[in-house]
Design a protein around this motif. Structure first.
Motif, PDB file in Angstrom:
ATOM      1  N   ALA A   1       0.820  -1.210   0.000  1.00  0.00           N
ATOM      2  CA  ALA A   1       0.000   0.000   0.000  1.00  0.00           C
ATOM      3  C   ALA A   1       0.857   1.264   0.000  1.00  0.00           C
ATOM      4  CB  ALA A   1      -0.937  -0.012   1.206  1.00  0.00           C
ATOM      5  N   ARG A   2       2.035   1.215   0.628  1.00  0.00           N
ATOM      6  CA  ARG A   2       2.830   2.450   0.723  1.00  0.00           C
ATOM      7  C   ARG A   2       3.263   2.921  -0.664  1.00  0.00           C
ATOM      8  NH1 ARG A   2       8.638   1.194   0.983  1.00  0.00           N
ATOM      9  NH2 ARG A   2       8.780  -1.076   0.863  1.00  0.00           N
ATOM     10  N   CYS A   3       3.371   2.029  -1.618  1.00  0.00           N
ATOM     11  CA  CYS A   3       3.745   2.444  -2.971  1.00  0.00           C
ATOM     12  C   CYS A   3       2.562   2.458  -3.939  1.00  0.00           C
ATOM     13  CB  CYS A   3       4.822   1.536  -3.537  1.00  0.00           C
ATOM     14  SG  CYS A   3       6.421   1.776  -2.771  1.00  0.00           S
ATOM     15  N   HIS A   4       1.645   1.520  -3.782  1.00  0.00           N
ATOM     16  CA  HIS A   4       0.556   1.413  -4.763  1.00  0.00           C
ATOM     17  C   HIS A   4      -0.752   1.989  -4.230  1.00  0.00           C
ATOM     18  CE1 HIS A   4       2.723  -0.979  -7.746  1.00  0.00           C
ATOM     19  NE2 HIS A   4       3.276  -1.610  -6.738  1.00  0.00           N
ATOM     20  N   GLY A   5      -0.750   2.561  -3.037  1.00  0.00           N
ATOM     21  CA  GLY A   5      -1.955   3.163  -2.480  1.00  0.00           C
ATOM     22  C   GLY A   5      -2.794   2.141  -1.738  1.00  0.00           C
ATOM     23  N   GLU A   6      -3.495   2.597  -0.689  1.00  0.00           N
ATOM     24  CA  GLU A   6      -4.292   1.677   0.122  1.00  0.00           C
ATOM     25  C   GLU A   6      -5.382   0.995  -0.685  1.00  0.00           C
ATOM     26  OE1 GLU A   6      -5.887   3.097   3.860  1.00  0.00           O
ATOM     27  OE2 GLU A   6      -3.884   3.890   4.308  1.00  0.00           O
ATOM     28  N   GLN A   7      -5.900   1.720  -1.678  1.00  0.00           N
ATOM     29  CA  GLN A   7      -6.957   1.153  -2.518  1.00  0.00           C
ATOM     30  C   GLN A   7      -6.406   0.721  -3.869  1.00  0.00           C
ATOM     31  OE1 GLN A   7     -10.048   0.794  -1.384  1.00  0.00           O
ATOM     32  NE2 GLN A   7      -9.369   1.673   0.556  1.00  0.00           N
ATOM     33  N   GLY A   8      -5.078   0.652  -3.993  1.00  0.00           N
ATOM     34  CA  GLY A   8      -4.490   0.308  -5.287  1.00  0.00           C
ATOM     35  C   GLY A   8      -4.570   1.456  -6.275  1.00  0.00           C
ATOM     36  N   GLN A   9      -4.820   2.682  -5.744  1.00  0.00           N
ATOM     37  CA  GLN A   9      -5.029   3.818  -6.649  1.00  0.00           C
ATOM     38  C   GLN A   9      -3.722   4.346  -7.217  1.00  0.00           C
ATOM     39  OE1 GLN A   9      -5.136   3.854  -3.400  1.00  0.00           O
ATOM     40  NE2 GLN A   9      -4.682   5.838  -2.488  1.00  0.00           N
ATOM     41  N   GLY A  10      -2.605   3.797  -6.780  1.00  0.00           N
ATOM     42  CA  GLY A  10      -1.316   4.230  -7.306  1.00  0.00           C
ATOM     43  C   GLY A  10      -0.696   5.284  -6.430  1.00  0.00           C
ATOM     44  N   GLY A  11       0.570   5.516  -6.632  1.00  0.00           N
ATOM     45  CA  GLY A  11       1.337   6.485  -5.847  1.00  0.00           C
ATOM     46  C   GLY A  11       2.720   6.440  -6.431  1.00  0.00           C
ATOM     47  N   ILE A  12       3.668   5.996  -5.631  1.00  0.00           N
ATOM     48  CA  ILE A  12       5.015   5.805  -6.157  1.00  0.00           C
ATOM     49  C   ILE A  12       4.977   4.734  -7.240  1.00  0.00           C
ATOM     50  CG2 ILE A  12       7.326   5.013  -5.561  1.00  0.00           C
ATOM     51  CD1 ILE A  12       6.806   6.094  -2.748  1.00  0.00           C
ATOM     52  N   GLY A  13       4.246   3.690  -6.986  1.00  0.00           N
ATOM     53  CA  GLY A  13       4.094   2.621  -7.972  1.00  0.00           C
ATOM     54  C   GLY A  13       2.839   2.847  -8.802  1.00  0.00           C
ATOM     55  N   PRO A  14       2.703   2.134  -9.898  1.00  0.00           N
ATOM     56  CA  PRO A  14       1.543   2.345 -10.776  1.00  0.00           C
ATOM     57  C   PRO A  14       0.234   1.913 -10.122  1.00  0.00           C
ATOM     58  CG  PRO A  14       2.912   0.537 -11.567  1.00  0.00           C
ATOM     59  CD  PRO A  14       3.651   1.157 -10.445  1.00  0.00           C
ATOM     60  N   VAL A  15      -0.864   2.452 -10.689  1.00  0.00           N
ATOM     61  CA  VAL A  15      -2.197   2.095 -10.217  1.00  0.00           C
ATOM     62  C   VAL A  15      -2.429   0.598 -10.468  1.00  0.00           C
ATOM     63  CG1 VAL A  15      -2.984   3.051 -12.411  1.00  0.00           C
ATOM     64  CG2 VAL A  15      -4.638   2.532 -10.675  1.00  0.00           C
ATOM     65  N   LEU A  16      -3.114  -0.057  -9.517  1.00  0.00           N
ATOM     66  CA  LEU A  16      -3.408  -1.488  -9.675  1.00  0.00           C
ATOM     67  C   LEU A  16      -4.911  -1.757  -9.717  1.00  0.00           C
ATOM     68  CD1 LEU A  16      -0.854  -3.076  -7.156  1.00  0.00           C
ATOM     69  CD2 LEU A  16      -0.594  -2.785  -9.622  1.00  0.00           C
ATOM     70  N   ASN A  17      -5.726  -0.771  -9.274  1.00  0.00           N
ATOM     71  CA  ASN A  17      -7.166  -1.053  -9.174  1.00  0.00           C
ATOM     72  C   ASN A  17      -7.933  -0.640 -10.425  1.00  0.00           C
ATOM     73  OD1 ASN A  17      -7.326   1.695  -9.049  1.00  0.00           O
ATOM     74  ND2 ASN A  17      -8.303   1.805  -7.043  1.00  0.00           N
ATOM     75  N   ASP A  18      -7.219  -0.393 -11.501  1.00  0.00           N
ATOM     76  CA  ASP A  18      -7.851   0.062 -12.726  1.00  0.00           C
ATOM     77  C   ASP A  18      -8.535  -1.116 -13.443  1.00  0.00           C
ATOM     78  OD1 ASP A  18      -7.967   2.122 -14.978  1.00  0.00           O
ATOM     79  OD2 ASP A  18      -6.997   0.414 -15.941  1.00  0.00           O
ATOM     80  N   GLN A  19      -9.819  -0.928 -13.853  1.00  0.00           N
ATOM     81  CA  GLN A  19     -10.571  -2.046 -14.440  1.00  0.00           C
ATOM     82  C   GLN A  19      -9.935  -2.538 -15.738  1.00  0.00           C
ATOM     83  OE1 GLN A  19     -12.690  -3.665 -12.834  1.00  0.00           O
ATOM     84  NE2 GLN A  19     -13.020  -2.205 -11.205  1.00  0.00           N
ATOM     85  N   MET A  20      -9.455  -1.603 -16.541  1.00  0.00           N
ATOM     86  CA  MET A  20      -8.815  -2.004 -17.797  1.00  0.00           C
ATOM     87  C   MET A  20      -7.605  -2.905 -17.503  1.00  0.00           C
ATOM     88  SD  MET A  20      -9.818  -1.447 -20.799  1.00  0.00           S
ATOM     89  CE  MET A  20      -8.631  -1.170 -22.104  1.00  0.00           C
ATOM     90  N   LYS A  21      -6.840  -2.512 -16.488  1.00  0.00           N
ATOM     91  CA  LYS A  21      -5.650  -3.302 -16.135  1.00  0.00           C
ATOM     92  C   LYS A  21      -6.045  -4.654 -15.566  1.00  0.00           C
ATOM     93  CE  LYS A  21      -1.727  -0.385 -15.026  1.00  0.00           C
ATOM     94  NZ  LYS A  21      -0.719  -0.137 -13.995  1.00  0.00           N
TER      95      LYS A  21
END
Ligand code: HEC
Length: 355
Positions: A112-132
């Protein structure tokens, strides 16, 4: 030979026996009625009745066994046509729910510290995107990224995303990887319980209600026809056309900020370690100026993306990595404050004050 002395003694001292007495013979035999083997009508009726009862008992016993087998069959495998009645399915689901709930804890603790608590992204890329989530973040890809680390994603050997799989020296074992992937791929239809990682007890919020989470993936999601597919390397998604109206940047790769003669003010914005070193920028109001944007990270792509107050893009610079400086012409800004971010790392922020 050990009982020899005993026998000797017996021979020597015979035990006196009482005089034998002959038992009457009929003490051991059945009464005369029992010897009557002829079939009276009562006996015949009794035998018929008994065997009839025995058949019933046998039939009922068989019936019980047969019914038990049938009922257990449906209990185990489910009644055809009625969903959710199968014990095996329920067990499987319970196991899956446990995996997702544990995966959530692993994600929050490590990712979460890199990809966001909800996977919304931050330092690392977004992970909660439906297309992805639809194709790109499939189970096999996730497994490989966790196994090989961030370098697998874009071939960037300096990627800041570490290795996770214990087989490559990471901290997560085989089961934890499975649980993590179960969570990353979980759908948003179900509410899962947030549990204490140590005790597995549900965690309550201030109001005493059990805290829950849902997965990210929408199982009904289908990409719109003609939608741009997710690029294999996430930074490529930012390289596509800039929003209309933003001026083309004057790029001078590798140059150290030499301002153009026509532009008076040059402001410097430096990016390093997923942060802007210059977060409070002053610029002249009402006249064009230049930004000298320096990315000091060799392996991490950054840019500068200036927003208006409503969050729209006023100017979006190139995304590039490597220690490099680019100079951009910025059109005149009215007096006021303008937030800027890095498109790749939206939690890198700063403000330009035009005055
Ligand atoms: C130190 C920050 C950091 C941490 C912690 C981290 N990641 Fe990443 N992750 C990144 C970066 C940066 C990338 C992009 C890789 C690159 O290009 O270097 C990435 C890429 C990914 C990708 C590929 C995304 C895509 O769009 O292809 C996945 C999946 C991923 N991470 C999952 C995880 C999971 C799961 C965890 C927790 C176990 C985790 N990451 C922890 C920084 C991090």
């Amino acid at each position: 030979m050990t009982d020899q002395p005993g026998r000797d003694r017996e021979q020597r001292l015979p035990i006196p026996r009482p005089p034998s007495e002959t038992a009457p013979a009929d003490r051991f035999s059945a009464p005369p009625a029992a010897h009557d083997v002829s079939l009276t009508p009562e006996r015949a009726a009794g035998i018929v009745r008994q065997s009839g009862n025995a058949r019933w008992v046998g039939f009922l016993a068989t019936l019980v066994v047969v019914l038990f087998v049938i009922i257990y069959y449906f209990y185990e495998l489910g009644v055809p046509g009625i969903a959710g009645t199968s014990r095996l399915e329920k067990e499987g689901e319970a196991q899956y729910v446990t995996d997702v709930e544990r995966g959530y804890n692993i994600y929050e603790a490590n990712c979460a510290r890199c990809h966001g608590e909800q996977g919304q992204g931050g330092i690392g890329p977004v992970l909660n995107d439906q297309m992805k989530l639809f194709v790109h973040l499939n189970e096999e890809y996730l497994r490989t990224v966790l196994y090989a680390g961030g370098r697998y994603v874009c071939g960037n050997a300096d990627s800041i995303m570490p290795l996770w799989d214990s087989r490559t020296g990471g901290p997560l074992n085989y089961q934890q990887i499975n649980e993590l992937i179960a969570f990353l791929r979980a759908t948003n239809e179900h509410e899962y319980i947030i549990r204490d990682p140590a005790t597995l007890e549900p965690i309550l919020d201030q109001a005493g209600k059990v805290r829950t989470f849902t997965g990210w993936r929408d199982p009904d999601f289908r990409p719109a026809p003609g939608a741009t597919p997710v690029p294999a390397c996430w930074t490529d998604a930012f390289a596509t056309p800039k929003p209309s109206g933003s001026p083309g940047p004057t790029t001078t790769p590798g140059a150290s900020g030499t301002p153009g003669p026509s532009q008076g003010t040059v402001v410097t914005i430096r990016a390093q370690n997923i942060a802007f070193l210059d977060q409070d920028i002053k610029a002249p109001a009402g006249q064009p100026f230049q930004i000298s944007f320096e990315n000091l990270d060799a392996g991490i792509p950054h840019n500068v993306d200036i927003k208006d107050q409503s969050g729209g893009d006023l100017f979006v610079g190139d995304i590039f990595s490597g220690v490099e400086t680019r100079i951009y012409d910025i059109p005149a800004l009215a007096a006021g404050t303008y937030p800027f971010i890095c498109t790749v790392h939206p939690n890198m922020t700063g403000t330009i004050t035009a005055e």
